[in-house]
Design a protein around this motif. Structure first.
Motif, PDB file in Angstrom:
ATOM      1  N   ALA A   1      49.289  69.439  31.235  1.00  0.00           N
ATOM      2  CA  ALA A   1      48.340  68.508  31.841  1.00  0.00           C
ATOM      3  C   ALA A   1      47.707  67.630  30.770  1.00  0.00           C
TER       4      ALA A   1
ATOM      5  N   CYS B   1      46.916  71.056  37.065  1.00  0.00           N
ATOM      6  CA  CYS B   1      46.828  69.716  37.647  1.00  0.00           C
ATOM      7  C   CYS B   1      46.208  68.766  36.638  1.00  0.00           C
ATOM      8  N   VAL B   2      46.661  67.523  36.654  1.00  0.00           N
ATOM      9  CA  VAL B   2      45.991  66.463  35.910  1.00  0.00           C
ATOM     10  C   VAL B   2      45.778  65.298  36.856  1.00  0.00           C
TER      11      VAL B   2
ATOM     12  N   ASP C   1      43.359  73.938  35.455  1.00  0.00           N
ATOM     13  CA  ASP C   1      44.331  74.917  35.927  1.00  0.00           C
ATOM     14  C   ASP C   1      43.886  75.514  37.250  1.00  0.00           C
TER      15      ASP C   1
ATOM     16  N   ALA D   1      42.092  67.339  33.186  1.00  0.00           N
ATOM     17  CA  ALA D   1      43.102  68.392  33.300  1.00  0.00           C
ATOM     18  C   ALA D   1      42.420  69.705  33.671  1.00  0.00           C
TER      19      ALA D   1
END
Length: 500
Positions: free
Chosen positions: A154, A315-316, A302, A300
């Protein structure tokens, strides 16, 4: 040629589907027993040498009965996990997963989608989950994002977009398109994956300026401003400021509002590494401190950490969807969209990231959020934060324990300190103490170095943890520390432990 046409054809599906059904029932039974009783087992079990030798055997040349394969798994693999699903595991920052998350991965494996292209349900789920991630953080609705394996990828993805957006034509010219050497800025407490990201994008680790921190392990804003001014005067090209929403060492949150203002004043990208801490924004007490997340160019985080989902999924997010797409999209004839058929689906996800082959990781996120709802996750994150403050209070109450950093989020750093040892001896003592905690099952924290001091570090992102587990860990720390003080004198601490 005739032989080829008459040769019997074969495949990898079972000869008897009832065998798969029987084994499946057994696996589910074992899974439920394993999870239901996880807290009754040690947090970690040493793998016997005999078992390790099993993993040195050569490549199988012929097949084995599926029931035999599963028995081998139960004997040599299942009993020796890393321990992160155990309620007393607090090492690094690791999530615990859920039964529904495990089912989701099973179902994703059955479907075996390549969730990148085609008019298929997986892509619509993926897009919905990314939209939900924006909603979780109150991020702009017209922004963009992509699911990735975790925080490391990310952050790399974010820096690629930052470089390509701030430096004109860098997508084609790379770092050579800049008027000088690129520089980015973060605190000395920033996760090492940002150094790797600097290397990957061609900037180089030396140009990632690691700014000192204050006594609370937050970035020194004045030092940051001075370094940016110094670099500009020397002909460097600052392009990104990176803020921490929860540092890995102590959970410290940088002054994100000030960093955002600096980035805007310098006309450079502002990225937030919120691997676990960004999700504290769901808790009312942290919404103001993390408000700048909504204004960051990228963030960013998690989902397999503080959303308790199965590995791996991070995820980013990007505020500028066009900039995100421009950084990765490439027109190739074999990925072009069609009016109907397979290729009539949503735009290929490969236009937003590095991967063309990717699994259906969105399914466990979709199923987990459907099962629990956001309010439950708010409750769980708040509970973990409360537990961290509870652990900090327990440490303060113990004369032989020393709290080594303020508790600000969900990370607690402490050490055993009998009061008659120097720093080197204390470091050796606490390292030995931690290893014995793991071996005896007293607890599963990890470690770090703060100002030269070796500290025991507990990061609580565990939905199975209860206060009694923290009581047991503190009691175990003191007990093992006292045993060590009786076993060895200070001289042996200094030399024996350090030379093992």
């Amino acid at each position: 040629m005739n032989d080829l046409n008459t040769r019997p054809e074969t495949g990898l599906d079972p000869a008897d589907w009832n065998d798969i059904k029987t084994l499946g029932y057994q696996i589910i039974d074992d899974m439920v027993d394993y999870l239901k009783n996880v807290g009754d087992r040690p947090v970690w079990t040493l793998i016997p040498q005999k078992v390790k030798e099993e993993f040195k055997k050569p490549l199988p040349q012929t097949g084995t009965d599926i029931f035999t394969v599963y028995e081998e798994f139960k004997q040599n693999i299942f009993p020796y996990p890393g321990g992160n699903i155990h309620p007393k595991h607090f090492a690094w920052v690791q999530g615990t997963g859920t039964p529904m998350g495990a089912f989701a991965d099973l179902l994703a494996g059955v479907m075996n989608n390549n969730t990148t292209i085609a008019d298929q349900s997986a892509l619509y789920v993926d897009r919905q989950v990314v939209a939900w991630c924006r909603e979780l953080l109150n991020y702009p609705i017209d922004g963009s994002g992509i699911l990735v394996s975790g925080g490391s990828i990310a952050n790399i993805t974010a820096l690629i977009v930052a470089r390509n957006t701030v430096i004109e034509n860098s997508k084609n010219g790379g770092v050579y398109a800049a008027a000088g050497k690129l520089t980015a800025y973060c605190s000395s407490e920033t996760h090492n994956c940002l150094g790797k990201a600097a290397e990957v994008i061609g900037m180089g680790n030396e140009q990632l300026r690691k700014i000192p921190v204050n006594d609370h392990f937050e970035i020194d804003v004045d030092a940051l401003k001075s370094k940016i001014a110094e670099d500009k005067a020397r002909g460097f090209v600052p392009f990104c400021v990176i803020g921490n929403a929860g540092t890995v060492n102590t959970g410290a949150i940088d002054p994100l509002d000030e960093l955002l203002q600096i980035a805007r004043a310098e006309n450079i990208w502002f990225h937030i590494d919120g691997a676990f801490g960004a999700l504290a924004k769901l808790v009312p007490a942290y919404q103001h401190k993390l408000k700048a997340v909504e204004g960051a160019d990228s963030v960013a985080f998690d989902l397999h950490k503080w959303m308790y989902m199965q590995y791996e999924v991070g995820c980013v997010l990007f505020k500028n969807a066009a900039a995100h797409r421009a950084a990765f999209s490439t027109a190739v004839n074999y990925l072009s969209a069609h009016e109907r058929g397979f290729a009539a689906g949503p735009e290929t996800v490969s236009n937003y990231g590095m991967e063309l082959s990717r699994g259906f990781k969105a399914l466990k996120v979709w199923m987990s959020l459907k099962e629990h709802g956001v309010e439950k996750y708010k409750e769980m994150i708040s509970q973990n934060i409360d537990q961290a403050f509870y652990l900090g209070a327990l440490v303060r109450q113990q004369p032989l324990l020393e709290l080594m950093a303020d508790v600000t989020l969900n990370v607690v750093c402490y050490r055993f300190n009998p009061g008659n040892l120097d720093q080197e001896e204390l470091n050796a003592l606490n390292k030995e103490l931690l290893m014995r905690m793991h071996e005896t099952g007293a607890g599963g924290p990890s470690y770090t170095i703060l100002n030269g001091n070796y500290v025991i570090r507990a990061a609580i992102t565990n939905h199975r943890t209860r206060r009694r587990h923290l009581d047991e860990m503190v009691e175990g720390t003191v007990k093992i520390g006292e045993i060590l003080m009786h076993e060895f004198d200070a001289k042996l601490f200094k030399f024996d432990f350090l030379t093992r």
